[in-house]
Motif scaffolding. Structure first.
Motif, mmCIF file in Angstrom:
data_model
loop_
_atom_site.group_PDB
_atom_site.id
_atom_site.type_symbol
_atom_site.label_atom_id
_atom_site.label_comp_id
_atom_site.label_asym_id
_atom_site.label_seq_id
_atom_site.Cartn_x
_atom_site.Cartn_y
_atom_site.Cartn_z
ATOM 1 N N ALA A 130 -2.432 -8.605 2.756
ATOM 2 C CA ALA A 130 -0.796 -7.133 2.594
ATOM 3 C C ALA A 130 0.379 -9.010 3.036
ATOM 4 O O ALA A 130 0.679 -7.931 2.530
ATOM 5 C CB ALA A 130 -1.779 -7.065 4.430
ATOM 6 N N ASN A 137 -17.459 -5.708 6.608
ATOM 7 C CA ASN A 137 -15.895 -4.423 7.478
ATOM 8 C C ASN A 137 -15.015 -6.091 8.134
ATOM 9 O O ASN A 137 -14.289 -6.566 7.575
ATOM 10 C CB ASN A 137 -15.951 -3.976 8.283
ATOM 11 N N PHE A 180 -15.214 -2.409 0.868
ATOM 12 C CA PHE A 180 -14.463 -3.316 1.719
ATOM 13 C C PHE A 180 -14.898 -3.235 2.832
ATOM 14 O O PHE A 180 -14.361 -4.310 3.990
ATOM 15 C CB PHE A 180 -12.672 -3.184 2.411
ATOM 16 N N SER A 181 -15.534 -2.488 3.107
ATOM 17 C CA SER A 181 -16.151 -2.272 4.872
ATOM 18 C C SER A 181 -18.338 -2.620 4.786
ATOM 19 O O SER A 181 -18.787 -2.251 6.553
ATOM 20 C CB SER A 181 -15.611 -0.889 5.113
ATOM 21 N N ARG A 222 -7.708 -9.574 3.837
ATOM 22 C CA ARG A 222 -7.124 -8.222 3.899
ATOM 23 C C ARG A 222 -5.282 -8.418 4.593
ATOM 24 O O ARG A 222 -4.829 -7.893 3.662
ATOM 25 C CB ARG A 222 -7.890 -6.938 4.626
ATOM 26 N N ARG A 223 -5.603 -9.287 5.563
ATOM 27 C CA ARG A 223 -4.539 -9.327 6.293
ATOM 28 C C ARG A 223 -3.840 -10.051 5.479
ATOM 29 O O ARG A 223 -2.735 -9.842 5.511
ATOM 30 C CB ARG A 223 -4.885 -9.650 7.647
ATOM 31 N N THR A 250 -14.101 -8.549 5.609
ATOM 32 C CA THR A 250 -12.989 -8.852 4.568
ATOM 33 C C THR A 250 -12.299 -8.481 5.059
ATOM 34 O O THR A 250 -10.387 -8.671 5.189
ATOM 35 C CB THR A 250 -12.992 -7.563 3.689
ATOM 36 N N TRP A 253 1.242 -1.703 -0.106
ATOM 37 C CA TRP A 253 -0.105 0.066 0.294
ATOM 38 C C TRP A 253 0.150 1.303 -0.141
ATOM 39 O O TRP A 253 0.953 2.418 -0.714
ATOM 40 C CB TRP A 253 -0.881 -0.424 1.211
ATOM 41 N N LEU A 312 -6.033 -5.466 -0.894
ATOM 42 C CA LEU A 312 -6.451 -4.954 0.472
ATOM 43 C C LEU A 312 -6.688 -3.410 -0.116
ATOM 44 O O LEU A 312 -6.900 -2.022 -1.168
ATOM 45 C CB LEU A 312 -5.333 -4.908 1.403
ATOM 46 N N SER A 313 -7.533 -2.586 0.894
ATOM 47 C CA SER A 313 -8.389 -1.376 1.257
ATOM 48 C C SER A 313 -7.709 -0.517 1.346
ATOM 49 O O SER A 313 -6.685 -0.235 2.069
ATOM 50 C CB SER A 313 -9.234 -1.109 2.725
ATOM 51 N N GLU A 314 -6.802 0.254 0.271
ATOM 52 C CA GLU A 314 -5.526 0.790 -0.157
ATOM 53 C C GLU A 314 -6.349 2.873 0.032
ATOM 54 O O GLU A 314 -6.356 3.257 -0.792
ATOM 55 C CB GLU A 314 -4.999 1.147 -1.427
ATOM 56 N N PHE A 367 -9.908 -5.772 -6.607
ATOM 57 C CA PHE A 367 -10.589 -5.815 -5.297
ATOM 58 C C PHE A 367 -11.674 -6.028 -5.418
ATOM 59 O O PHE A 367 -13.218 -5.482 -5.458
ATOM 60 C CB PHE A 367 -10.601 -6.312 -3.742
#
Ligand SMILES: Cc1cc2nc3c(=O)[nH]c(=O)nc-3n(C[C@H](O)[C@H](O)[C@H](O)COP(=O)(O)O)c2cc1C
Length: 355
Positions: A311, A300, A271-272, A307-308, A303, A253, A319-321, A283
């Motif tokens: 990463a 949230n 993502f959330s 996301r982990r 996901t 990121w 992942l949530s950038e 994504f």
């Protein structure tokens, strides 16, 4: 205005490192606060004990004022479990197609309980408490006042700024449409509350008689001065601090930030389940239909493991950038150096305008 507000907070510079849930660490907060600005721990996703532990770590690294930021939310959330099951199937299939071995799971709770987080914040007793997504109630306001904790509320419209002033906030952070991360909007549909900072700042500054803080797209000292000219008592920067080595954001990121083009930074729910500004990456484009309707914080939580895993695999595209519109202006450097650089630029800009 900015000097007196900074002294009310007990800080040297009118500069706040934004609370960024999931993307702040005690090391980042302490480095910013020790450099004379206000470091903020984004504690929205932390359980109460983690808030206490991280607050103790910050205090161990220095005794300067710092903030803890929370999301004002109900304690319990209901979820449509049939919809959750459909979404899980499709999200798991998406990650499998991308070659990442991870599965969604249903957590014991969809999010930490706000009332318990609030109690932990009171016990930790930071100099400043910062809130987004809603307004605290009168009893909570009294609790904070009793402990001499300064309250900053987040607003995305003038009506929300007034709501915070009426709730007894000491200051209000105005989140312009440019801002990275979740929209703090609580009185409107997020789509209706995408007000640019240059419009929101002077409108809100004349509507409330508490100091206003500028947030959204500010990446250097010139931006801080521009915000001050429009009435801001301080500037709150999030994205600018994401590339600091003390920031726990994923490396992939951090590496993507300088390459971000502003038109790729969109307001998404992918993502959330809640509107947030971030990079429209792979994504987001591939987000399965069944997951799209799930609300925050259910989506949230679902996901989070994905996301982990993304990463850990170095897959920034999955992942949530989160980032603001001016992300490409990011300058990767230690937080204390960034604070000093921002303040130097701010002073130079002020001097050049005086001539
Ligand atoms: C990664 C990230 C996470 C964020 N999390 C929070 C948060 O937990 N609480 C909050 O009040 N604001 C949060 N924000 C919003 C910031 O407070 C601020 O409004 C925003 O960063 C300003 O825009 P900028 O990112 O362009 O500087 C977050 C922003 C980012 C980039």
């Amino acid at each position: 205005m900015s000097a007196s507000f900074a002294s009310r907070l007990g800080i040297e510079h009118p500069l706040i490192q934004a609370p960024m849930a999931g993307s702040t660490s005690p090391a980042l907060v302490a480095a910013v606060s020790n450099a004379g600005a206000l470091g903020s721990l984004g504690a929205g996703y932390l359980e109460p004990q983690a808030i206490l532990d991280q607050a103790a770590q910050i205090r161990a690294l220095g005794d300067r004022p710092y903030a803890i930021g929370l999301f004002v939310l109900p304690d319990e959330f209901e979820a449509d479990m049939a919809a959750v099951a459909r979404a899980r199937e499709q999200l798991d299939a998406l990650m499998a197609r991308e070659g990442i071995d991870v599965r969604t799971r249903v957590p014991a709770r969809w999010a930490p309980r706000f009332s318990e987080q609030f109690a932990a914040l009171c016990e930790a007793r930071p100099a400043v408490a910062s809130f987004a997504f809603g307004v605290i109630d009168p009893a909570q306001r009294r609790e904070l006042r009793r402990r001499d904790i300064v309250v900053i509320g987040t607003a995305t419209t003038v009506a929300e700024a007034r709501a915070w002033a009426d709730a007894g906030a000491d200051a209000v952070s105005l989140q312009g449409a440019e801002a990275g991360g979740h929209r703090g909007t609580f009185l409107h549909e997020p789509e209706d509350a995408m007000i640019g900072l240059f419009a929101l700042l002077p409108l809100a500054a004349r509507a409330v008689d508490i100091p206003v803080i500028a947030a959204g797209g500010i990446m250097d000292g010139r931006g801080m001065l521009a915000a001050e000219v429009l009435g801001a008592a301080a500037s709150q920067l999030g994205t600018a601090f994401l590339a600091c080595p003390e920031c726990p954001a994923a490396e992939a990121w951090k590496q993507d930030l300088p390459r971000v083009e502003e038109h790729q930074v969109a307001t998404i729910r992918s993502f959330s389940g809640r509107a947030a500004r971030g990079l429209r990456n792979r994504f987001v484009e591939a987000m399965p239909q069944a997951a799209q309707g799930l609300p925050y914080p259910v989506l949230n939580a679902l996901t989070a493991p994905l996301r982990r895993a993304a990463a850990a695999a170095g897959r920034g595209d999955l992942l949530s950038e989160w980032c603001g519109q001016a992300a490409a202006m990011v300058r990767p450097q230690p937080a204390a150096e960034l604070v000093a650089r921002l303040m130097h630029e701010y002073r130079m800009a002020k001097r050049s305008l005086a001539h």
